[in-house]
Design an enzyme around this catalytic site. Structure first.
Site, PDB file in Angstrom:
ATOM      1  CG  ASN A 169     -90.621 -15.171 -91.767  1.00 13.13           C
ATOM      2  OD1 ASN A 169     -89.803 -15.289 -90.856  1.00 13.13           O
ATOM      3  ND2 ASN A 169     -90.454 -15.728 -92.967  1.00 13.13           N
ATOM      4  CD  GLU A 170     -98.125 -16.529 -88.955  1.00 13.67           C
ATOM      5  OE1 GLU A 170     -98.522 -15.498 -89.535  1.00 13.67           O
ATOM      6  OE2 GLU A 170     -98.700 -17.623 -89.065  1.00 13.67           O
ATOM      7  N   PRO A 171     -96.713 -11.976 -87.982  1.00 12.74           N
ATOM      8  CG  PRO A 171     -98.783 -10.915 -88.023  1.00 12.74           C
ATOM      9  CD  PRO A 171     -98.119 -12.234 -88.301  1.00 12.74           C
ATOM     10  CB  THR A 188    -101.418 -18.802 -89.983  1.00 10.74           C
ATOM     11  OG1 THR A 188    -101.034 -17.458 -90.235  1.00 10.74           O
ATOM     12  CG2 THR A 188    -100.665 -19.739 -90.913  1.00 10.74           C
TER      13      THR A 188
END
Ligand code: GLP
Length: 326
Positions: A169-171, A188
């Protein structure tokens, strides 16, 4: 912001102030920390066994949980810890990704844990990176349902990416996000490139449990080792809750335990500037650190710092200490 009280000496004294919005335990090194987490997981597995019940574990990949898995394997081999009552759900998998590929999380989990313990193969769940794109949405929905059907996750292990991601769950990930397909952040992919032939080989996408899926876990262990995680850990634990640091959403969870080694804790206020937290044992080193910090903070040369500067920045104790030593 600071809470002050008048001590019996008449000096203004700073009370202990907690900047951390999550409970944090700091260990000397990651080996000790990992053993602690593994022992807690083992205890929970055994307690459920005594009650004749299964336990649902949410598992993570990456370098962070490796020593936890090693300790769990040791506990299985040397101390008879059985995994027969364990149902597992992994957080994520690259997409696309064949199971047998060197970099697949399917392979990782078998290599570090599943091949060495007695977990039942039908109880293992890892997002499938081999499905055609058109089947992914239904598959993700099904993954969520399976977690619910198993009774929900009892213990969720988490690492943290330098972007602040949990799972993948990225920014930008939203608080209630479910299991879904996501795009990986540039940083990432850069960090993952060490596991691939070249940076270009790192997949652009992944399937991940969402922030919302993680949030449903009853207990969450967020682990981080090493100085390269210190900055993002500080933001996740002391900063505002923001979608730019998805791990910060954990501040709203009722039962998160943050487990750090000393290096990953370096940027926490109580480690970096302990005088702000009111916990100072004034050594010469710490005094130097505090004075340099104050000089930078006020933009004044050290010799121009006034008593007021010290007082206003939580360093009144230091003046008192120095005055008493003359
Ligand atoms: C990957 C995983 C995350 C993990 C992160 C940190 O991106 N999908 O679940 O937390 O890496 O990796 P490491 O533990 O190697 O620092």
């Amino acid at each position: 912001m600071k809470i002050k009280e008048k001590a019996s000496t008449g000096y203004l004294k700073y009370e202990l102030k907690n900047f951390e919005k999550l409970p944090v335990k700091i260990w000397e090194d990651s080996v000790e920390a990992s053993r602690h987490v593994a022992r807690s997981v083992a205890l929970a597995i055994r307690q459920r066994q005594q009650d004749g019940e299964h336990i649902v574990l949410g598992l993570a990949t990456g370098s962070t949980p490796i020593k936890v898995y090693e300790e769990l394997v040791r506990l299985h081999k040397e101390e008879g810890l059985s995994f027969q009552n364990v149902i597992s759900f992994n957080l994520d998998e690259y997409y696309p990704m064949p199971k047998e590929a060197q970099q697949s999380y399917w392979r990782f989990m078998h290599e570090y844990l599943f091949d060495h313990v007695d977990i039942l193969p039908e109880n293992i769940h890892i997002p499938d990176g081999t499905l055609p794109m058109e089947k992914i949405a239904d598959y993700c929905e099904e993954y969520e349902k399976l977690i619910d059907l198993a009774g929900g996750i009892d213990i969720q292990l988490l690492g943290i990416g330098r972007t602040g991601h949990i799972g993948f769950n990225e920014p930008g990930a939203w608080e209630t996000s479910p299991t879904r397909m996501v795009r990986l952040d540039h940083l990432t992919r850069h960090d993952a490139s060490k596991d691939f032939q070249s940076g270009d080989d790192v997949p652009y996408r992944a399937i991940t449990m969402g922030v919302g899926s993680i949030f449903k876990a009853r207990t969450v262990y967020l682990m981080a080792w090493g100085q390269h995680k210190a900055r993002i850990i500080q933001q996740a634990i002391e900063g505002e809750i923001t979608t730019s640091v998805p791990a910060s959403f954990l501040q709203k969870h009722p039962n998160v335990k943050v487990v750090l080694d000393k290096s990953a804790a370096e940027e926490l206020t109580k480690m970096k500037s302990p005088w702000l937290a009111g916990i100072c044992n004034w050594t010469d080193d710490l005094i130097c650190k505090a004075v340099v910090w104050l000089s930078q903070k006020t933009g004044k040369p050290i010799l121009k710092l006034t008593d007021e500067d010290y007082n206003e920045h939580g360093l009144s104790d230091l003046i008192i200490e120095q005055a008493n030593s003359y």
